[in-house]
Design a protein around this motif. Structure first.
Motif, PDB file in Angstrom:
ATOM      1  N   LEU A  48      -1.047   5.136  -7.187  1.00 42.19           N
ATOM      2  CA  LEU A  48      -1.971   5.862  -6.310  1.00 42.19           C
ATOM      3  C   LEU A  48      -2.256   7.257  -6.857  1.00 42.19           C
ATOM      4  CD1 LEU A  48      -0.664   4.783  -2.808  1.00 42.19           C
ATOM      5  CD2 LEU A  48      -2.836   4.173  -3.859  1.00 42.19           C
ATOM      6  N   ALA A  49      -1.268   7.879  -7.488  1.00 43.61           N
ATOM      7  CA  ALA A  49      -1.490   9.192  -8.097  1.00 43.61           C
ATOM      8  C   ALA A  49      -2.485   9.083  -9.249  1.00 43.61           C
ATOM      9  CB  ALA A  49      -0.171   9.774  -8.580  1.00 43.61           C
ATOM     10  N   LYS A  50      -2.421   7.983 -10.004  1.00 45.30           N
ATOM     11  CA  LYS A  50      -3.384   7.775 -11.089  1.00 45.30           C
ATOM     12  C   LYS A  50      -4.797   7.609 -10.546  1.00 45.30           C
ATOM     13  CE  LYS A  50      -0.183   5.569 -14.304  1.00 45.30           C
ATOM     14  NZ  LYS A  50       0.159   4.301 -14.983  1.00 45.30           N
ATOM     15  N   ALA A  53      -5.429   9.339  -5.134  1.00 45.79           N
ATOM     16  CA  ALA A  53      -5.494   9.012  -3.708  1.00 45.79           C
ATOM     17  C   ALA A  53      -5.154  10.243  -2.877  1.00 45.79           C
ATOM     18  CB  ALA A  53      -4.527   7.886  -3.375  1.00 45.79           C
ATOM     19  N   VAL A  54      -5.838  10.376  -1.755  1.00 42.64           N
ATOM     20  CA  VAL A  54      -5.657  11.506  -0.852  1.00 42.64           C
ATOM     21  C   VAL A  54      -4.987  11.002   0.421  1.00 42.64           C
ATOM     22  CG1 VAL A  54      -6.859  13.283   0.457  1.00 42.64           C
ATOM     23  CG2 VAL A  54      -7.726  12.592  -1.773  1.00 42.64           C
ATOM     24  N   THR A  55      -3.968  11.724   0.882  1.00 43.86           N
ATOM     25  CA  THR A  55      -3.295  11.362   2.122  1.00 43.86           C
ATOM     26  C   THR A  55      -4.103  11.868   3.304  1.00 43.86           C
ATOM     27  OG1 THR A  55      -1.147  11.494   1.041  1.00 43.86           O
ATOM     28  CG2 THR A  55      -1.161  11.583   3.437  1.00 43.86           C
ATOM     29  N   ILE A  56      -4.335  10.996   4.256  1.00 47.07           N
ATOM     30  CA  ILE A  56      -5.064  11.368   5.470  1.00 47.07           C
ATOM     31  C   ILE A  56      -4.045  11.516   6.586  1.00 47.07           C
ATOM     32  CG2 ILE A  56      -6.807  10.667   7.131  1.00 47.07           C
ATOM     33  CD1 ILE A  56      -8.153   9.134   4.887  1.00 47.07           C
ATOM     34  N   ASP A  57      -3.993  12.704   7.167  1.00 42.40           N
ATOM     35  CA  ASP A  57      -3.030  12.990   8.228  1.00 42.40           C
ATOM     36  C   ASP A  57      -3.637  12.710   9.598  1.00 42.40           C
ATOM     37  OD1 ASP A  57      -1.133  13.867   6.384  1.00 42.40           O
ATOM     38  OD2 ASP A  57      -1.967  15.897   6.370  1.00 42.40           O
ATOM     39  N   HIS A  73      -1.782  -4.576  14.608  1.00 41.28           N
ATOM     40  CA  HIS A  73      -1.797  -3.228  15.178  1.00 41.28           C
ATOM     41  C   HIS A  73      -0.727  -2.389  14.491  1.00 41.28           C
ATOM     42  CE1 HIS A  73      -2.171  -0.106  18.210  1.00 41.28           C
ATOM     43  NE2 HIS A  73      -0.864  -0.143  18.359  1.00 41.28           N
ATOM     44  N   PHE A  74      -1.152  -1.295  13.844  1.00 40.32           N
ATOM     45  CA  PHE A  74      -0.237  -0.343  13.222  1.00 40.32           C
ATOM     46  C   PHE A  74      -0.145   0.866  14.133  1.00 40.32           C
ATOM     47  CE2 PHE A  74      -1.557  -2.786   9.605  1.00 40.32           C
ATOM     48  CZ  PHE A  74      -0.501  -2.749   8.724  1.00 40.32           C
ATOM     49  N   ASN A  75       1.053   1.193  14.573  1.00 37.65           N
ATOM     50  CA  ASN A  75       1.276   2.388  15.375  1.00 37.65           C
ATOM     51  C   ASN A  75       1.994   3.400  14.487  1.00 37.65           C
ATOM     52  OD1 ASN A  75       1.143   3.949  17.619  1.00 37.65           O
ATOM     53  ND2 ASN A  75       2.767   2.913  18.736  1.00 37.65           N
ATOM     54  N   LYS A  76       1.632   4.659  14.551  1.00 40.44           N
ATOM     55  CA  LYS A  76       2.199   5.710  13.691  1.00 40.44           C
ATOM     56  C   LYS A  76       2.022   5.323  12.226  1.00 40.44           C
ATOM     57  CE  LYS A  76       5.687   7.022  17.041  1.00 40.44           C
ATOM     58  NZ  LYS A  76       7.113   7.106  17.337  1.00 40.44           N
ATOM     59  N   VAL A  77       0.800   5.235  11.805  1.00 38.10           N
ATOM     60  CA  VAL A  77       0.479   4.742  10.477  1.00 38.10           C
ATOM     61  C   VAL A  77       0.230   5.904   9.516  1.00 38.10           C
ATOM     62  CG1 VAL A  77      -1.987   4.550  10.963  1.00 38.10           C
ATOM     63  CG2 VAL A  77      -0.994   3.104   9.239  1.00 38.10           C
ATOM     64  N   GLY A  78       0.614   5.700   8.262  1.00 47.71           N
ATOM     65  CA  GLY A  78       0.298   6.641   7.196  1.00 47.71           C
ATOM     66  C   GLY A  78      -0.816   6.043   6.353  1.00 47.71           C
ATOM     67  N   VAL A  79      -1.764   6.866   5.952  1.00 49.30           N
ATOM     68  CA  VAL A  79      -2.932   6.356   5.237  1.00 49.30           C
ATOM     69  C   VAL A  79      -3.153   7.174   3.973  1.00 49.30           C
ATOM     70  CG1 VAL A  79      -5.406   5.885   5.392  1.00 49.30           C
ATOM     71  CG2 VAL A  79      -3.988   5.689   7.425  1.00 49.30           C
ATOM     72  N   GLN A  80      -3.403   6.471   2.872  1.00 51.52           N
ATOM     73  CA  GLN A  80      -3.826   7.107   1.627  1.00 51.52           C
ATOM     74  C   GLN A  80      -5.094   6.407   1.169  1.00 51.52           C
ATOM     75  OE1 GLN A  80      -0.606   6.977  -1.199  1.00 51.52           O
ATOM     76  NE2 GLN A  80       0.145   8.969  -0.537  1.00 51.52           N
ATOM     77  N   VAL A  81      -6.078   7.200   0.735  1.00 53.36           N
ATOM     78  CA  VAL A  81      -7.373   6.643   0.374  1.00 53.36           C
ATOM     79  C   VAL A  81      -7.803   7.184  -0.980  1.00 53.36           C
ATOM     80  CG1 VAL A  81      -9.796   6.505   1.034  1.00 53.36           C
ATOM     81  CG2 VAL A  81      -8.046   6.435   2.783  1.00 53.36           C
ATOM     82  N   ASN A  86     -12.480   2.585  -4.077  1.00 49.80           N
ATOM     83  CA  ASN A  86     -12.569   1.682  -2.927  1.00 49.80           C
ATOM     84  C   ASN A  86     -11.192   1.112  -2.567  1.00 49.80           C
ATOM     85  OD1 ASN A  86     -13.921   0.453  -0.859  1.00 49.80           O
ATOM     86  ND2 ASN A  86     -14.530  -1.332  -2.055  1.00 49.80           N
ATOM     87  N   THR A  87     -10.195   2.000  -2.480  1.00 50.08           N
ATOM     88  CA  THR A  87      -8.817   1.592  -2.225  1.00 50.08           C
ATOM     89  C   THR A  87      -8.256   2.355  -1.038  1.00 50.08           C
ATOM     90  OG1 THR A  87      -8.499   1.181  -4.577  1.00 50.08           O
ATOM     91  CG2 THR A  87      -6.523   1.401  -3.249  1.00 50.08           C
ATOM     92  N   SER A  88      -7.643   1.623  -0.116  1.00 47.37           N
ATOM     93  CA  SER A  88      -6.977   2.236   1.034  1.00 47.37           C
ATOM     94  C   SER A  88      -5.590   1.627   1.166  1.00 47.37           C
ATOM     95  CB  SER A  88      -7.749   1.975   2.324  1.00 47.37           C
ATOM     96  OG  SER A  88      -9.047   2.492   2.225  1.00 47.37           O
ATOM     97  N   VAL A  89      -4.609   2.465   1.485  1.00 51.08           N
ATOM     98  CA  VAL A  89      -3.238   2.001   1.661  1.00 51.08           C
ATOM     99  C   VAL A  89      -2.768   2.448   3.033  1.00 51.08           C
ATOM    100  CG1 VAL A  89      -0.884   2.124   0.792  1.00 51.08           C
ATOM    101  CG2 VAL A  89      -2.789   2.157  -0.807  1.00 51.08           C
ATOM    102  N   PHE A  90      -2.225   1.492   3.794  1.00 50.99           N
ATOM    103  CA  PHE A  90      -1.716   1.772   5.135  1.00 50.99           C
ATOM    104  C   PHE A  90      -0.217   1.534   5.135  1.00 50.99           C
ATOM    105  CE2 PHE A  90      -6.119   0.858   5.659  1.00 50.99           C
ATOM    106  CZ  PHE A  90      -6.534   1.696   6.674  1.00 50.99           C
ATOM    107  N   TYR A  91       0.546   2.545   5.575  1.00 49.98           N
ATOM    108  CA  TYR A  91       1.998   2.440   5.669  1.00 49.98           C
ATOM    109  C   TYR A  91       2.381   2.298   7.128  1.00 49.98           C
ATOM    110  CZ  TYR A  91       2.142   4.438   0.983  1.00 49.98           C
ATOM    111  OH  TYR A  91       1.974   4.673  -0.345  1.00 49.98           O
ATOM    112  N   GLY A  92       3.339   1.467   7.407  1.00 46.41           N
ATOM    113  CA  GLY A  92       3.839   1.337   8.765  1.00 46.41           C
ATOM    114  C   GLY A  92       4.288  -0.086   9.023  1.00 46.41           C
ATOM    115  N   LEU A  93       4.753  -0.303  10.231  1.00 46.47           N
ATOM    116  CA  LEU A  93       5.198  -1.630  10.633  1.00 46.47           C
ATOM    117  C   LEU A  93       4.122  -2.264  11.508  1.00 46.47           C
ATOM    118  CD1 LEU A  93       8.898  -0.794  11.517  1.00 46.47           C
ATOM    119  CD2 LEU A  93       8.038  -1.876   9.455  1.00 46.47           C
ATOM    120  N   PRO A  94       3.478  -3.322  11.028  1.00 48.19           N
ATOM    121  CA  PRO A  94       2.425  -3.940  11.840  1.00 48.19           C
ATOM    122  C   PRO A  94       3.015  -4.842  12.918  1.00 48.19           C
ATOM    123  CG  PRO A  94       2.640  -5.109   9.781  1.00 48.19           C
ATOM    124  CD  PRO A  94       3.586  -3.943   9.716  1.00 48.19           C
TER     125      PRO A  94
END
Length: 157
Positions: A48-50, A53-57, A73-81, A86-94
């Protein structure tokens, strides 16, 4: 060539006193750690660093609508775009939930496919409500009416 039995017995006696090799105890091996998960996360972060990617708070929740009418449904999700790739990454427990579990807050997120699922859900609810009064009438028929003036206290004594 003949073997001298006396010498053989003497050698066997000496070898019994001198054991070859040590005790057969197991070597203590280090237990495997959870470094595998950390390695994967580190590799993902480096990729993602290559991609720059930008972290969206401040993302409160994320919902992914599936074809079968359920929602991830992701609750308390972390997002990097990484928009340029055209790449999005979602962190969390679905959590997999039904569409009706997330009402009414999810209505603004619905697209055309989800609106069809919503109309099907409304039709199912109407059918269920139509069946409910008929079932209630059947239950009422099974219960006998009470007769005025009749008491059961006398039968108990």
């Amino acid at each position: 060539m003949p073997i001298d039995q006396e010498k053989l017995a003497k050698l066997q006696k000496l070898s019994a006193n001198n054991k070859v090799g040590g005790t057969r105890r197991k070597l203590n091996k280090k237990a495997g750690s959870s470094a595998g998960a950390n390695k994967d996360d580190t590799k993902l972060q480096s990729q993602l660093a290559k991609l720059h990617a930008v972290t969206i708070d401040n993302v409160a929740e994320a919902n992914f609508f599936k074809d079968d009418g359920k929602v991830m449904h992701f609750n308390k999700v972390g997002v990097q775009v990484a928009a340029q790739h055209n790449t999005s990454v979602f962190y969390g427990l679905p959590q997999e939930k039904n569409l009706q579990d997330l009402f009414p807050g999810i209505i603004s997120q619905l697209g055309p496919e989800a609106i069809q699922a919503l109309s099907q859900l409304a039709a199912q609810m109407e059918k269920h409500e139509a069946k409910a009064p008929a079932d209630a009438e059947k239950k009422d028929e099974a219960i006998p009416e009470l007769v005025e003036g009749q008491t059961f206290d006398a039968d108990v004594e």
